[in-house]
Scaffold this motif. Structure first.
Motif, PDB file in Angstrom:
ATOM      1  N   LYS A 431      -5.748  45.399 -58.031  1.00 34.62           N
ATOM      2  CA  LYS A 431      -4.740  45.309 -56.965  1.00 34.62           C
ATOM      3  C   LYS A 431      -3.419  45.879 -57.435  1.00 34.62           C
ATOM      4  N   ASP A 437      -8.855  52.939 -51.019  1.00 36.06           N
ATOM      5  CA  ASP A 437     -10.084  52.305 -50.528  1.00 36.06           C
ATOM      6  C   ASP A 437     -11.314  53.164 -50.795  1.00 36.06           C
ATOM      7  N   ASP A 438     -11.157  54.503 -50.668  1.00 34.45           N
ATOM      8  CA  ASP A 438     -12.332  55.362 -50.875  1.00 34.45           C
ATOM      9  C   ASP A 438     -12.855  55.263 -52.305  1.00 34.45           C
ATOM     10  N   LYS A 440     -12.311  52.386 -54.331  1.00 34.21           N
ATOM     11  CA  LYS A 440     -12.784  51.007 -54.514  1.00 34.21           C
ATOM     12  C   LYS A 440     -14.153  50.784 -53.881  1.00 34.21           C
ATOM     13  N   ASN A 441     -14.424  51.476 -52.794  1.00 33.72           N
ATOM     14  CA  ASN A 441     -15.686  51.288 -52.075  1.00 33.72           C
ATOM     15  C   ASN A 441     -16.764  52.282 -52.479  1.00 33.72           C
ATOM     16  N   THR A 460      -7.725  57.679 -56.739  1.00 32.30           N
ATOM     17  CA  THR A 460      -8.373  58.086 -55.481  1.00 32.30           C
ATOM     18  C   THR A 460      -9.719  58.730 -55.782  1.00 32.30           C
TER      19      THR A 460
END
Length: 505
Positions: A431, A437-438, A440-441, A460
């Motif tokens: 965090k 998000d791209d 982390k996922n 990223t």
């Protein structure tokens, strides 16, 4: 009605001659002539008209006609018309069909004839290039023969008969030189279709050049009885070749070397004295690695299947030979086998084991809050990670000498608690790093790997895609990902780039 056909049997004779001279098909020549005559026709009747020409392949008869397309809405009055304006004699036609209006034969003026000639020459040149591209594209991966035409800035231009090829300076064997007129054998590495014609690229330093030379010298390789499984080269210096035979009665290594080394010596001569080690391939990684280091004697080999890393232990006397000059032998063995190999002597191996054991001992004592005796027992049973203790079957833990079910349950509870706390800490750090998000996922990345990426400013998916495989391994640790898996992960991260390019095109 005026005759709209023009008999020109001499056209077929010219087409036959050009086809033979240029090595292209007769149809290609006639199509070029049709385009040329069409262009000349438009220069006479108007460039805005759709004038088409066909040449009868048997008689040489020329037919010229103006084509008008029937459409619902006219955009070009010279080439289109609507259904309500179609003459009565064409009443059976519908939208999408063409009105074909025959045109009288034309006498070529000087300008028209010159234009037609230029078109024919250009079209034949294009057809010749396509023929060359198709011919040499089918030969990619083969050895070709040619003559040196010239040398430009260290790059050698080779005449292959029907085309020229480039043997770039970095694809030459070091220190070899060529002069115009020299005969050359090389590996056809790539053929690219470009505006100026097919560009053919050759190599003499490519590993597959060596493999193809063996196929030329060893009949058993050519016939497929012996298979060359892998090749590793330092061009002009040393090479290793792994061979295998599906016929148990044949010695693949002996067949490739030949009586008194005559077969391999012919290849050595072609490669400017490059030393070649021929070794037996094995499906057993340990045996294959041992063979790759022959004649060096290996005392011990330790394999890590997950990371494809191997530690090879040799005596002090064999250490320099096993490593090779500037690490050449171990580097070639690594390429040949596909494993990352470290060569150690017995003392270095013992030191590494002590460090690894000390690290595991400290980890188990701290994470599980146990004394060194329990930690030692866990290590002796083959446990290397806290995860293994947390998720192993309870019976396997309780069956260790000196353990009981209560102790096993307590150890698993403490291991689970440690992992939960560690995951929370990693999530908090992730965090703080503010990862996209791209990333982390993205499938395939663990929390531990995400934390390491964030700490190294990889935030990223594009940042990840920009990495090289060895950079990713260095960042997240070889214990967490192998080089092959790192390469696969990076290529997967780049997929959205290719998708974007397709959508733009």
């Amino acid at each position: 009605m005026e005759n709209t056909n023009q008999m020109r049997p001499e056209l077929l004779q010219v087409a036959d001659i050009l086809a033979r001279e240029k090595g292209i098909s007769r149809d290609d020549v006639l199509e070029a002539m049709e385009v040329a005559i069409s262009k000349a026709g438009r220069s006479k009747y108007g460039p805005e008209y759709d004038v088409r020409v066909s040449i009868d392949r048997k008689t040489g008869e020329i037919k010229m006609a103006r084509y008008i397309e029937i459409v619902e809405e006219v955009e070009n009055e010279m080439t289109q018309t609507t259904l309500d304006k179609v003459p009565a004699k064409y009443k059976d036609l519908k939208v999408g069909d063409f009105i074909i209006d025959p045109l009288p034969p034309m006498d070529f003026g000087r300008i028209a004839a010159q234009t037609a000639k230029q078109v024919v020459v250009q079209k034949i040149r294009d057809a010749e290039r396509m023929q060359q591209f198709s011919e040499f594209k089918d030969k990619v991966g083969e050895i070709v023969h040619g003559t040196v035409k010239r040398v430009e800035l260290g790059n050698v231009i080779i005449d292959l008969g029907r085309a020229e090829a480039v043997l770039r300076r970095d694809e030459l064997i070091p220190n070899e030189t060529f002069r115009p007129g020299d005969r050359v054998r090389a590996y056809l590495m790539d053929v690219r279709s470009e505006v100026r014609g097919p560009q053919i690229f050759l190599s003499r330093s490519h590993p597959q050049f060596l493999a193809k030379l063996f196929a030329g010298e060893v009949p058993e390789v050519y016939d497929g009885i012996i298979e060359i499984k892998s090749v590793a080269r330092d061009a002009g210096s040393r090479a290793k070749v792994a061979v295998w035979s599906k016929d148990n009665t044949i010695d693949p290594r002996g067949a490739c070397i030949g009586m008194r080394g005559v077969r391999v010596q012919a290849i050595v001569t072609e490669l400017q004295g490059e030393k070649i080690d021929v070794v037996h391939w094995s499906s057993d990684p340990a045996a294959f690695i041992v063979n790759a280091f022959a004649p060096s004697e290996i005392l011990k080999i330790v394999l890590d299947e997950e990371t494809k890393k191997a530690e090879v232990v040799v005596s002090d006397e064999q250490l320099s030979q096993a490593i090779g000059r500037r690490g050449q032998n171990v580097r070639l063995a690594s390429i040949l086998t596909g494993w990352h190999i470290d060569v150690l002597n017995a003392e270095q191996e013992a030191e590494n084991r002590q460090k690894e054991e000390k690290g595991r001992l400290d980890l188990f004592m701290q994470a599980l809050d146990v004394d060194d005796m329990i930690a030692h027992l866990l290590i002796q049973e083959g446990f290397t990670k806290i995860e293994e203790i947390a998720f192993v079957e309870l019976d396997e833990l309780s069956s260790i000498d000196g353990f009981d079910e209560a102790l096993a349950k307590e150890l698993q509870s403490r291991a689970a608690t440690y992992l939960t706390q560690r995951n929370e800490e990693m999530q908090n750090k992730i965090k703080e790093y503010d990862l996209a998000d791209d990333l982390k996922n993205f499938e395939g990345l663990t929390l531990q790997m995400l934390e390491a990426l964030g700490a190294n400013q990889v935030k990223t998916l594009d940042d990840l895609a920009d990495l090289a495989a060895d950079e990713l391994v260095e960042i997240v640790g070889a214990e967490n990902i192998s080089l092959d898996d790192a390469n696969t992960l990076i290529m997967k991260a780049r997929e959205h780039w290719f998708d974007e390019e397709k959508s733009e095109n």
